[in-house]
Design an enzyme around this catalytic site. Structure first.
Site, PDB file in Angstrom:
ATOM      1  CB  CYS A  32      -0.973  -0.001   1.177  1.00 30.69           C
ATOM      2  SG  CYS A  32      -0.204  -0.247   2.798  1.00 30.69           S
ATOM      3  CG  HIS A  85      -4.314   0.459   4.894  1.00 33.48           C
ATOM      4  ND1 HIS A  85      -3.834  -0.271   3.823  1.00 33.48           N
ATOM      5  CD2 HIS A  85      -5.471   1.056   4.450  1.00 33.48           C
ATOM      6  CE1 HIS A  85      -4.648  -0.136   2.804  1.00 33.48           C
ATOM      7  NE2 HIS A  85      -5.642   0.674   3.150  1.00 33.48           N
ATOM      8  CG  ASP A 101      -8.126   2.093   1.312  1.00 33.67           C
ATOM      9  OD1 ASP A 101      -7.229   1.418   0.762  1.00 33.67           O
ATOM     10  OD2 ASP A 101      -8.651   1.761   2.396  1.00 33.67           O
TER      11      ASP A 101
END
Length: 208
Positions: A32, A85, A101
């Site tokens: 990520c 994250h 996201d």
């Protein structure tokens, strides 16, 4: 398999048009931090001044156990518990800010307040040790400072836990690996500003 970003920026003047659709983003599962770095790189290619409206946001805590709901790898209504994250925050002049996201089931982009309500829910229902903290790093700073040799994705025998991106590792003149400085929620370490979840919501939630 990661998809390459379009070579040409959308000509439309709308403030959201500089970010490609989810399907056109460079994406590698479980990387990520690099997915968001690539999004920042794309925005820079569309115009250096556009970066001023964006922040890379790292989500973690001292335990490195943060529950996040509405993730594609989740099961039903259960949260995914990540060690960290990373998402992209767009701070808009019209008072409605957005979250990008690439791992969420929520819209892309998603209004900040909707994302907080659906993906983070409420800290009051979570043990204090596992409450989320967020480090917001200006996108231009992120592009200049972030580095990762991806060693955190190898097991004790040196094998990849998840296949890495096809492009070369991201590094700077000063570092080949500083991911831990971004994951850390110690405000004296790394770059950007560290918020509690309520503080982040107050700072970036809809103001109008």
């Amino acid at each position: 398999m990661s998809a390459q970003l379009p070579s040409l920026c959308p000509p439309a003047p709308h403030h959201l048009s500089v970010v490609p659709s989810r399907s056109d983003c460079t994406y590698t599962s479980c990387y990520c931090e690099e997915n968001v770095w690539k999004l920042c790189e794309h925005i820079k290619d569309c115009g250096q001044d556009l970066l001023e409206d964006f922040h890379a946001v790292f989500i973690s805590n001292d335990q490195k156990m943060v529950p996040i709901w509405k993730q594609q790898s989740g099961r039903g209504d259960e949260p995914v518990v990540w060690d960290y994250h990373v998402i992209l925050l767009h701070v808009s002049s019209d008072g409605q800010n957005y979250i990008y996201d690439l791992d969420t089931l929520l819209p892309f982009p998603c209004p900040v307040d909707t994302y907080i309500q659906e993906a983070f829910k409420c800290d009051d229902d979570i043990h204090p040790a596992y409450r989320r903290k967020l480090r917001a790093v200006p996108a231009d700073v992120y592009l200049k400072t972030f580095a990762s040799d991806r060693s955190h994705m190898k097991d004790s025998s040196g094998k990849w836990q998840k296949p890495p991106p096809s492009y070369s590792c991201i590094e700077t003149a000063d570092s080949k690996m500083n991911l831990d400085d971004f994951i850390s929620m110690n405000p004296k370490v790394g770059w950007g500003s560290v918020f509690s979840l309520p503080g982040f919501s107050q700072q970036f939630g809809k103001t109008s």
